[in-house]
Design a protein around this motif. Structure first.
Motif, PDB file in Angstrom:
ATOM      1  N   ALA A   1       0.858  -1.186   0.000  1.00  0.00           N
ATOM      2  CA  ALA A   1       0.000   0.000   0.000  1.00  0.00           C
ATOM      3  C   ALA A   1       0.890   1.231   0.000  1.00  0.00           C
ATOM      4  O   ALA A   1       1.912   1.277   0.673  1.00  0.00           O
ATOM      5  N   LYS A   2       0.498   2.222  -0.768  1.00  0.00           N
ATOM      6  CA  LYS A   2       1.279   3.452  -0.880  1.00  0.00           C
ATOM      7  C   LYS A   2       0.433   4.629  -0.449  1.00  0.00           C
ATOM      8  O   LYS A   2      -0.780   4.622  -0.577  1.00  0.00           O
TER       9      LYS A   2
ATOM     10  N   VAL B   1       4.936   7.384  -0.833  1.00  0.00           N
ATOM     11  CA  VAL B   1       5.726   6.662   0.167  1.00  0.00           C
ATOM     12  C   VAL B   1       4.966   5.399   0.563  1.00  0.00           C
ATOM     13  O   VAL B   1       3.743   5.450   0.736  1.00  0.00           O
ATOM     14  N   PRO B   2       5.660   4.259   0.718  1.00  0.00           N
ATOM     15  CA  PRO B   2       4.976   3.074   1.250  1.00  0.00           C
ATOM     16  C   PRO B   2       4.374   3.405   2.619  1.00  0.00           C
ATOM     17  O   PRO B   2       5.003   4.063   3.439  1.00  0.00           O
ATOM     18  N   SER B   3       3.155   2.948   2.862  1.00  0.00           N
ATOM     19  CA  SER B   3       2.434   3.340   4.078  1.00  0.00           C
ATOM     20  C   SER B   3       3.111   2.860   5.358  1.00  0.00           C
ATOM     21  O   SER B   3       2.889   3.419   6.417  1.00  0.00           O
ATOM     22  N   SER B   4       3.974   1.848   5.270  1.00  0.00           N
ATOM     23  CA  SER B   4       4.649   1.344   6.459  1.00  0.00           C
ATOM     24  C   SER B   4       5.970   2.075   6.744  1.00  0.00           C
ATOM     25  O   SER B   4       6.578   1.867   7.783  1.00  0.00           O
ATOM     26  N   HIS B   5       6.402   2.946   5.844  1.00  0.00           N
ATOM     27  CA  HIS B   5       7.661   3.678   6.034  1.00  0.00           C
ATOM     28  C   HIS B   5       7.433   4.966   6.821  1.00  0.00           C
ATOM     29  O   HIS B   5       6.335   5.520   6.827  1.00  0.00           O
ATOM     30  N   ASN B   6       8.507   5.452   7.446  1.00  0.00           N
ATOM     31  CA  ASN B   6       8.429   6.707   8.186  1.00  0.00           C
ATOM     32  C   ASN B   6       8.657   7.904   7.267  1.00  0.00           C
ATOM     33  O   ASN B   6       9.457   7.843   6.343  1.00  0.00           O
ATOM     34  N   CYS B   7       7.949   8.983   7.582  1.00  0.00           N
ATOM     35  CA  CYS B   7       8.130  10.274   6.924  1.00  0.00           C
ATOM     36  C   CYS B   7       8.580  11.262   7.989  1.00  0.00           C
ATOM     37  O   CYS B   7       8.296  11.081   9.171  1.00  0.00           O
ATOM     38  N   ASP B   8       9.237  12.323   7.556  1.00  0.00           N
ATOM     39  CA  ASP B   8       9.570  13.398   8.483  1.00  0.00           C
ATOM     40  C   ASP B   8       8.387  14.342   8.598  1.00  0.00           C
ATOM     41  O   ASP B   8       7.764  14.699   7.593  1.00  0.00           O
TER      42      ASP B   8
END
Length: 180
Positions: free
Chosen positions: A76-77, A95-102
């Motif tokens: 999922a993105k 961004v992949p939904s499981s990744h962290n964003c700043d």
């Protein structure tokens, strides 16, 4: 040991991060996100097999939303469409939904307007009674006109200053009456 005195100026944000991590799938509409190194106000995202795309008539209004499915390779993105809070430019990121964003630390502070210098800087009164003289007039034409006109008319004005990631800018104004 030396008899010399050492004086160190303390800063409230010394060592503080300008951003914090947050999982992409948990970032919500009307929040903030960092895209391409810029602090942005986030409008909407899609996840779980949906990507939402937004087309802006102007910076404040979403005029069209279209939905499309992500590719067949599974993850999922989140598709972020956001507006830079300082220059108004639209930025996008997927961004992949499981990744962290700043996510930027964003603060809003009100100051009373004391003076406007000829070189475009404003003098502001802080809550502690000190002056803040390092901010320029706003770049937004409408807001700039409101500040200049209100000041020339002798109104007591309070400006709202937004700060994030080492930048500050006047982003709103309130008229609190006429000066005596």
């Amino acid at each position: 040991m030396s008899d010399e005195e050492h004086h160190f100026e303390s800063k409230a944000d010394a060592g503080a991060s300008k951003t914090y991590p947050q999982q992409a799938g948990t970032i919500r509409k009307n929040g903030y996100i960092v895209i391409k190194g810029r602090p942005c106000k986030f409008w909407m995202h899609g996840s779980s097999k949906k990507v939402l795309e937004f087309y802006y008539d102007n910076l404040e209004q979403v005029v069209e939303v279209s939905t499309s499915k992500t590719g067949k390779h599974g993850h999922a993105k989140c598709h972020f469409v956001a507006i830079d809070i300082f220059n108004g430019k639209k930025l996008e990121d997927i961004v992949p939904s499981s990744h962290n964003c700043d996510v930027p630390h964003v603060n809003r502070t009100d100051y009373q307007l004391i003076d406007i210098s000829e070189d475009g800087f404003v003098s502001l009164l802080t809550e502690s009674g000190n002056t803040k003289d390092d901010l320029r007039l706003p770049t937004d034409e409408s807001l700039l006109k409101q500040v200049k006109d209100g000041f020339q008319e002798g109104k007591d004005l309070v400006v709202s200053v937004m700060s994030a990631m080492g930048e500050e800018q006047i982003n709103a104004i309130k008229d609190i009456g006429t000066k005596n």
